[in-house]
Design a protein around this motif. Sequence first.
Motif, PDB file in Angstrom:
ATOM      1  N   GLY A  72       0.802  -1.212   0.000  1.00  0.00           N
ATOM      2  CA  GLY A  72       0.000   0.000   0.000  1.00  0.00           C
ATOM      3  C   GLY A  72       0.836   1.263   0.000  1.00  0.00           C
ATOM      4  N   ILE A  73       0.141   2.397  -0.074  1.00  0.00           N
ATOM      5  CA  ILE A  73       0.747   3.735  -0.027  1.00  0.00           C
ATOM      6  C   ILE A  73      -0.047   4.561   0.971  1.00  0.00           C
ATOM      7  CG2 ILE A  73       1.325   5.814  -1.330  1.00  0.00           C
ATOM      8  CD1 ILE A  73       1.562   4.154  -3.812  1.00  0.00           C
ATOM      9  N   ILE A  74       0.670   5.353   1.754  1.00  0.00           N
ATOM     10  CA  ILE A  74       0.039   6.146   2.815  1.00  0.00           C
ATOM     11  C   ILE A  74       0.073   7.618   2.414  1.00  0.00           C
ATOM     12  CG2 ILE A  74       0.054   6.692   5.275  1.00  0.00           C
ATOM     13  CD1 ILE A  74       1.644   4.122   5.693  1.00  0.00           C
ATOM     14  N   TYR A  75      -1.107   8.249   2.457  1.00  0.00           N
ATOM     15  CA  TYR A  75      -1.254   9.650   2.084  1.00  0.00           C
ATOM     16  C   TYR A  75      -1.708  10.464   3.297  1.00  0.00           C
ATOM     17  CZ  TYR A  75      -0.873   8.431  -2.866  1.00  0.00           C
ATOM     18  OH  TYR A  75      -0.429   7.997  -4.075  1.00  0.00           O
ATOM     19  N   ASN A  76      -1.595  11.786   3.136  1.00  0.00           N
ATOM     20  CA  ASN A  76      -2.117  12.719   4.129  1.00  0.00           C
ATOM     21  C   ASN A  76      -3.619  12.871   3.906  1.00  0.00           C
ATOM     22  OD1 ASN A  76      -2.798  14.974   5.719  1.00  0.00           O
ATOM     23  ND2 ASN A  76      -0.755  15.845   5.508  1.00  0.00           N
ATOM     24  N   ALA A  77      -4.403  12.764   4.987  1.00  0.00           N
ATOM     25  CA  ALA A  77      -5.859  12.847   4.851  1.00  0.00           C
ATOM     26  C   ALA A  77      -6.308  14.225   4.397  1.00  0.00           C
ATOM     27  CB  ALA A  77      -6.531  12.488   6.173  1.00  0.00           C
ATOM     28  N   ASP A  78      -5.532  15.282   4.662  1.00  0.00           N
ATOM     29  CA  ASP A  78      -5.910  16.636   4.257  1.00  0.00           C
ATOM     30  C   ASP A  78      -5.604  16.918   2.796  1.00  0.00           C
ATOM     31  OD1 ASP A  78      -6.758  17.012   6.815  1.00  0.00           O
ATOM     32  OD2 ASP A  78      -5.004  18.167   7.462  1.00  0.00           O
ATOM     33  N   SER A  79      -4.738  16.119   2.177  1.00  0.00           N
ATOM     34  CA  SER A  79      -4.376  16.320   0.776  1.00  0.00           C
ATOM     35  C   SER A  79      -4.035  14.964   0.173  1.00  0.00           C
ATOM     36  CB  SER A  79      -3.187  17.290   0.647  1.00  0.00           C
ATOM     37  OG  SER A  79      -2.798  17.426  -0.698  1.00  0.00           O
ATOM     38  N   ALA A  80      -4.777  14.589  -0.845  1.00  0.00           N
ATOM     39  CA  ALA A  80      -4.568  13.271  -1.463  1.00  0.00           C
ATOM     40  C   ALA A  80      -3.277  13.195  -2.251  1.00  0.00           C
ATOM     41  CB  ALA A  80      -5.749  12.938  -2.377  1.00  0.00           C
ATOM     42  N   LYS A  81      -2.613  14.337  -2.489  1.00  0.00           N
ATOM     43  CA  LYS A  81      -1.376  14.341  -3.257  1.00  0.00           C
ATOM     44  C   LYS A  81      -0.129  14.336  -2.370  1.00  0.00           C
ATOM     45  CE  LYS A  81      -3.412  16.816  -7.181  1.00  0.00           C
ATOM     46  NZ  LYS A  81      -3.305  18.002  -8.073  1.00  0.00           N
ATOM     47  N   VAL A  82      -0.294  14.492  -1.080  1.00  0.00           N
ATOM     48  CA  VAL A  82       0.847  14.551  -0.154  1.00  0.00           C
ATOM     49  C   VAL A  82       0.978  13.194   0.520  1.00  0.00           C
ATOM     50  CG1 VAL A  82       1.834  15.690   1.862  1.00  0.00           C
ATOM     51  CG2 VAL A  82       0.481  17.004   0.213  1.00  0.00           C
TER      52      VAL A  82
ATOM     53  N   GLY B 228       7.593   2.102   6.244  1.00  0.00           N
ATOM     54  CA  GLY B 228       7.413   2.512   4.863  1.00  0.00           C
ATOM     55  C   GLY B 228       8.593   3.349   4.387  1.00  0.00           C
ATOM     56  N   ASN B 229       8.748   3.449   3.062  1.00  0.00           N
ATOM     57  CA  ASN B 229       9.886   4.212   2.542  1.00  0.00           C
ATOM     58  C   ASN B 229       9.550   5.696   2.443  1.00  0.00           C
ATOM     59  OD1 ASN B 229       8.199   4.414   0.377  1.00  0.00           O
ATOM     60  ND2 ASN B 229       9.461   3.246  -1.053  1.00  0.00           N
ATOM     61  N   TYR B 230      10.438   6.480   1.836  1.00  0.00           N
ATOM     62  CA  TYR B 230      10.259   7.930   1.808  1.00  0.00           C
ATOM     63  C   TYR B 230       9.129   8.357   0.871  1.00  0.00           C
ATOM     64  CZ  TYR B 230      12.667   7.926  -2.717  1.00  0.00           C
ATOM     65  OH  TYR B 230      13.021   7.702  -4.025  1.00  0.00           O
ATOM     66  N   LYS B 231       8.630   7.437   0.044  1.00  0.00           N
ATOM     67  CA  LYS B 231       7.498   7.723  -0.823  1.00  0.00           C
ATOM     68  C   LYS B 231       6.179   7.224  -0.247  1.00  0.00           C
ATOM     69  CE  LYS B 231      10.046   7.855  -5.188  1.00  0.00           C
ATOM     70  NZ  LYS B 231      10.144   7.290  -6.568  1.00  0.00           N
ATOM     71  N   GLY B 232       6.212   6.763   1.017  1.00  0.00           N
ATOM     72  CA  GLY B 232       4.997   6.268   1.640  1.00  0.00           C
ATOM     73  C   GLY B 232       4.612   4.855   1.234  1.00  0.00           C
ATOM     74  N   TYR B 233       5.485   4.162   0.510  1.00  0.00           N
ATOM     75  CA  TYR B 233       5.168   2.819   0.011  1.00  0.00           C
ATOM     76  C   TYR B 233       5.652   1.767   1.004  1.00  0.00           C
ATOM     77  CZ  TYR B 233       5.522  -1.371  -2.905  1.00  0.00           C
ATOM     78  OH  TYR B 233       5.423  -2.650  -3.402  1.00  0.00           O
TER      79      TYR B 233
ATOM     80  N   SER C 214      -2.756 -11.466  -2.405  1.00  0.00           N
ATOM     81  CA  SER C 214      -2.214 -10.108  -2.288  1.00  0.00           C
ATOM     82  C   SER C 214      -3.355  -9.155  -1.961  1.00  0.00           C
ATOM     83  CB  SER C 214      -1.519  -9.678  -3.578  1.00  0.00           C
ATOM     84  OG  SER C 214      -2.451  -9.626  -4.643  1.00  0.00           O
ATOM     85  N   TYR C 215      -2.987  -8.139  -1.182  1.00  0.00           N
ATOM     86  CA  TYR C 215      -3.988  -7.155  -0.741  1.00  0.00           C
ATOM     87  C   TYR C 215      -3.340  -5.775  -0.794  1.00  0.00           C
ATOM     88  CZ  TYR C 215      -7.504  -4.837   2.165  1.00  0.00           C
ATOM     89  OH  TYR C 215      -8.474  -3.988   2.645  1.00  0.00           O
ATOM     90  N   THR C 216      -3.917  -4.874  -1.601  1.00  0.00           N
ATOM     91  CA  THR C 216      -3.369  -3.533  -1.809  1.00  0.00           C
ATOM     92  C   THR C 216      -4.356  -2.496  -1.282  1.00  0.00           C
ATOM     93  OG1 THR C 216      -2.235  -4.306  -3.803  1.00  0.00           O
ATOM     94  CG2 THR C 216      -2.434  -1.925  -3.505  1.00  0.00           C
ATOM     95  N   VAL C 217      -3.831  -1.528  -0.556  1.00  0.00           N
ATOM     96  CA  VAL C 217      -4.674  -0.494   0.039  1.00  0.00           C
ATOM     97  C   VAL C 217      -4.064   0.877  -0.224  1.00  0.00           C
ATOM     98  CG1 VAL C 217      -5.583  -1.981   1.871  1.00  0.00           C
ATOM     99  CG2 VAL C 217      -3.494  -0.661   2.262  1.00  0.00           C
ATOM    100  N   ARG C 218      -4.913   1.869  -0.043  1.00  0.00           N
ATOM    101  CA  ARG C 218      -4.493   3.285  -0.097  1.00  0.00           C
ATOM    102  C   ARG C 218      -4.999   3.926   1.192  1.00  0.00           C
ATOM    103  NH1 ARG C 218      -3.820   7.318  -4.384  1.00  0.00           N
ATOM    104  NH2 ARG C 218      -4.414   9.377  -3.581  1.00  0.00           N
ATOM    105  N   LEU C 219      -4.089   4.157   2.124  1.00  0.00           N
ATOM    106  CA  LEU C 219      -4.452   4.626   3.453  1.00  0.00           C
ATOM    107  C   LEU C 219      -4.268   6.141   3.557  1.00  0.00           C
ATOM    108  CD1 LEU C 219      -2.780   1.831   5.609  1.00  0.00           C
ATOM    109  CD2 LEU C 219      -5.181   2.032   4.983  1.00  0.00           C
ATOM    110  N   ALA C 220      -5.072   6.747   4.413  1.00  0.00           N
ATOM    111  CA  ALA C 220      -4.994   8.191   4.661  1.00  0.00           C
ATOM    112  C   ALA C 220      -4.872   8.415   6.164  1.00  0.00           C
ATOM    113  CB  ALA C 220      -6.222   8.907   4.117  1.00  0.00           C
ATOM    114  N   MET C 221      -3.783   9.044   6.589  1.00  0.00           N
ATOM    115  CA  MET C 221      -3.552   9.343   8.001  1.00  0.00           C
ATOM    116  C   MET C 221      -3.884  10.813   8.261  1.00  0.00           C
ATOM    117  SD  MET C 221      -0.069   7.224   8.904  1.00  0.00           S
ATOM    118  CE  MET C 221      -0.358   7.473  10.659  1.00  0.00           C
TER     119      MET C 221
END
Length: 217
Positions: free
Chosen positions: A36-46, A65-70, A103-110
């Motif tokens: 998965g990849i982890i994003y900022n909940a206030d901005s889907a691009k961050v 996770g790495n520096y790209k949130g992966y 396999s299970y892929t997610v897109r999380l927002a913190m």
Amino acid sequence: MKLRSLILMVCLLAGIGAFAQTNKGNSNRPLVQFTGIIYNADSAKVIVPYVTITNLSNSNSVYVGNYKGYFSFVVHENDTLRFTAVGFAPLDMVIPTDLDSRSYTVRLAMKPQVISLPAFHMFPWATTDEFRKDFLTMKLADDDLELARKNLSKGLTTVPSYASMPRDANEIQSDIGRDMHNRVMNSHSLMPNPLLNPLAWGSLIKLITDGGSKSKN
């Protein structure tokens, strides 16, 4: 001594049994490649980099996770995972069961978390002795009563100081009202001429005499 050894052996066997039971329970659940990849909940691009991921169901195994949130690692179905990062609220999720693939892929927002810290005051004194020295030599400012006393001192309330001060509105209004009153009172009579008034001449001579004596002194 024998009793202590017996107790230690029983505890060791109980721990081994619990560990074996845990591994047996995990082995019954299918493995899943969790990605998965982890994003900022206030901005889907961050993205949120270097997120710590803890598997609470597998002896608190930790992944980052790495520096790209992966991130990508292997988990079991129904495992509980906790995502934590500095400046963000913790996020928990459970791996679903009966997946169609392994396999299970997610897109999380913190969600960002703002923590208000208590105020911190800095002082210019390194020790209490320096503070005591500056405090004893400090010159306090005058309060309102002292300022009023200085403004009403004898040096500021002399006649020349009053003469140099401009008239305020109340004083001007009083003079205008007095002059209008005199005009109304003398509207049907002749205005007195101060040159024919002996008292006025006496006051003028006295002022000239006093001024000459002061200049000699």
